[in-house]
Design a protein around this motif. Sequence first.
Motif, PDB file in Angstrom:
ATOM      1  N   ASP A 196      16.937  50.877 -15.260  1.00 54.69           N
ATOM      2  CA  ASP A 196      16.851  51.232 -16.672  1.00 54.69           C
ATOM      3  C   ASP A 196      16.791  52.751 -16.805  1.00 54.69           C
ATOM      4  O   ASP A 196      16.673  53.465 -15.806  1.00 54.69           O
TER       5      ASP A 196
ATOM      6  N   PHE B  59      25.149  48.278 -18.213  1.00 51.78           N
ATOM      7  CA  PHE B  59      25.791  47.158 -18.912  1.00 51.78           C
ATOM      8  C   PHE B  59      27.069  47.608 -19.600  1.00 51.78           C
ATOM      9  O   PHE B  59      27.333  47.274 -20.758  1.00 51.78           O
TER      10      PHE B  59
ATOM     11  N   ALA C  63      20.935  48.423  -9.649  1.00 52.58           N
ATOM     12  CA  ALA C  63      21.772  47.908 -10.740  1.00 52.58           C
ATOM     13  C   ALA C  63      22.018  46.416 -10.584  1.00 52.58           C
ATOM     14  O   ALA C  63      21.961  45.652 -11.558  1.00 52.58           O
ATOM     15  N   GLU C  64      22.290  45.978  -9.366  1.00 51.91           N
ATOM     16  CA  GLU C  64      22.524  44.553  -9.107  1.00 51.91           C
ATOM     17  C   GLU C  64      21.290  43.719  -9.447  1.00 51.91           C
ATOM     18  O   GLU C  64      21.402  42.566  -9.881  1.00 51.91           O
ATOM     19  N   GLN C  65      20.117  44.291  -9.262  1.00 53.42           N
ATOM     20  CA  GLN C  65      18.861  43.581  -9.540  1.00 53.42           C
ATOM     21  C   GLN C  65      18.371  43.784 -10.978  1.00 53.42           C
ATOM     22  O   GLN C  65      17.270  43.355 -11.329  1.00 53.42           O
ATOM     23  N   ASN C  66      19.206  44.452 -11.816  1.00 48.84           N
ATOM     24  CA  ASN C  66      18.841  44.734 -13.210  1.00 48.84           C
ATOM     25  C   ASN C  66      17.581  45.585 -13.326  1.00 48.84           C
ATOM     26  O   ASN C  66      16.804  45.463 -14.271  1.00 48.84           O
ATOM     27  N   LYS C  67      17.353  46.459 -12.343  1.00 45.96           N
ATOM     28  CA  LYS C  67      16.152  47.297 -12.337  1.00 45.96           C
ATOM     29  C   LYS C  67      16.448  48.756 -12.675  1.00 45.96           C
ATOM     30  O   LYS C  67      15.522  49.568 -12.709  1.00 45.96           O
TER      31      LYS C  67
ATOM     32  N   PHE D 160      18.943  45.294 -24.150  1.00 41.52           N
ATOM     33  CA  PHE D 160      19.308  45.231 -22.740  1.00 41.52           C
ATOM     34  C   PHE D 160      18.117  44.657 -21.969  1.00 41.52           C
ATOM     35  O   PHE D 160      16.976  45.064 -22.186  1.00 41.52           O
ATOM     36  N   ARG D 161      18.400  43.765 -21.038  1.00 40.19           N
ATOM     37  CA  ARG D 161      17.325  43.104 -20.312  1.00 40.19           C
ATOM     38  C   ARG D 161      17.213  43.689 -18.901  1.00 40.19           C
ATOM     39  O   ARG D 161      18.026  43.395 -18.033  1.00 40.19           O
ATOM     40  N   TYR D 162      16.212  44.551 -18.704  1.00 39.76           N
ATOM     41  CA  TYR D 162      15.937  45.152 -17.398  1.00 39.76           C
ATOM     42  C   TYR D 162      14.721  44.469 -16.774  1.00 39.76           C
ATOM     43  O   TYR D 162      13.794  44.042 -17.480  1.00 39.76           O
ATOM     44  N   ASP D 163      14.733  44.386 -15.447  1.00 41.02           N
ATOM     45  CA  ASP D 163      13.567  43.885 -14.723  1.00 41.02           C
ATOM     46  C   ASP D 163      12.714  45.097 -14.325  1.00 41.02           C
ATOM     47  O   ASP D 163      13.038  45.821 -13.395  1.00 41.02           O
TER      48      ASP D 163
ATOM     49  N   ASN E 269      22.682  52.923 -22.422  1.00 37.25           N
ATOM     50  CA  ASN E 269      23.328  51.879 -21.624  1.00 37.25           C
ATOM     51  C   ASN E 269      23.788  52.458 -20.291  1.00 37.25           C
ATOM     52  O   ASN E 269      24.779  53.186 -20.219  1.00 37.25           O
TER      53      ASN E 269
END
Length: 531
Positions: A353, A297, A347-351, A308-311, A294
């Motif tokens: 990982d 998140f 991190a803001e874009q969920n990228k 965990f949902r990453y783009d 993690n």
Amino acid sequence: MRCLLIDDDIPTVEALLRIVDWNDYGIAETAFAYNVQDAMRLFEADRPDLIVCDIEMPRGSGLDMIKWVREREYDGGFIFFTCHESFEFASTAISYNADAYLVKPIDKTKLEAALRKAVDALKQNRLLDEYSRLGLTWIKNKEWVERNFWRDVLTEAISPRADLIASEIRKRELPLSADGDYVLFLAGVPRSQAEERWDGSILLYALSNLGSEVLFDRVNHDRVIPYQTESAFYIAVILEGTSDAERLKELGGRLIGLCGQYLKCTATCYVAETVAIAGLSRARERLEQLDASNIIFRGKVHLEKVPFRYDTSDRYALDMDRFSLLFVQGEKVPIVNGLKKELERLAEQNKLDPATLHSIREDFLQVVYSLLLRNHIQAHRLFADEAILQLSQQAESSVFDFMKWAQAMTDKTIDSVRETLKSEGVVDKAKRFIHENYKRELNREDVAAHVYLTADYLAKVFKAETGIAIKEYLNECRINEAKRLLLESKASVSEIALETGFDTLSYFSTVFKKLTGETPNAYRAKHKPQL
């Protein structure tokens, strides 16, 4: 406590004595033997609390040793290690209640885990024996007994088999069912975030009480188990019954809020799937692995089965040319700030990982190593101090840990390059090192390591500035000190030779005459003041 190490391979014994901080496990004394016969004599003279033993030895095996000590009612810890995996060895070891069976070469992490497990089990067994001897009832110590039972289940001090767990429940006379359903709730705070503010034991105490109040409406509940790992402080909470995910998410959110308010730390909570009691230890391992992966998140409640949902549609690559230029220019602040902004954006874009963070770290290291190579600086020596190594181990745990590591690497790299570019400063530093260490065995590699340069590069810089080689300068230092001792002391020439770092009298005399034109005795006779 006392530990006995047994191995016919002397380097292995020396390595065990060196790599393990025995005091961390409460072991104040370590004895060792190189064969079973000597080990038996040491055992009879003073029984150890823990034995760490090789299996395959020429004058009696480790299996012979464990059989012999168990026949003498020895109930201490016993850890085996061997060069070969063998089901027969392992099954025999288990039948004699060995605590662990490790395969060489020795893995430090696995060894330390085995030691911790063996020592903890030993302490708990002795405490239980002591309470039994004193005749205290389990009712008076119910919470202590039950808390230790749950700790043993979580750490597999009790083997994760339903029949063995049921047997332990009966033995400890606990009002529990081995067939019921349980849910593990885990709350953790990263070490890097807490250690600058809190003593570890105090933080665990506070976290445990907060968790107990939120989940059970009382403090010090016996199903709240505090513990710590190399990367985090945790409380494991055992809840009976099936999982009420929404209720647990609500309680976890409340606990996270209280940790931020009172402890000034960001806690993260995880809820495992419903399992039988024998599955709790595996559930703990899975939740710890979830916490380790993690990165962005944090400060939330996560269910085990919700990933965990990453783009990851577009893979990120660090702009190495840009950062290489900043390093060459020595721009510390733009490097760190630029890296921080990139991580925050990802991190803001969920990228961001784990794989992306790892690739950024590798690219950043490539930039650093490339610069060091061009400046003839050896990276493994530059980054050998304990602080850098610890930051490196934690770098991929979170953005916070990554930035602490990147800041330290940037500062160390740019400072070292700047010092190297000032060749006069490097030579002066090398000279001081020689003056401070000429009495011991010294070569140009030792001097180069001190200033983080390769030996060839330092030799070239040193010769260009001083006109002489490092070896010649070292000999001049030694002979100057020898001249002083010849005139001011009554020591013999042989003693002075050793005192000034020469291995032999003949070599000392040869170098002395080469630099002064006289033998040591002639120099003393000619120049020593007559009283």
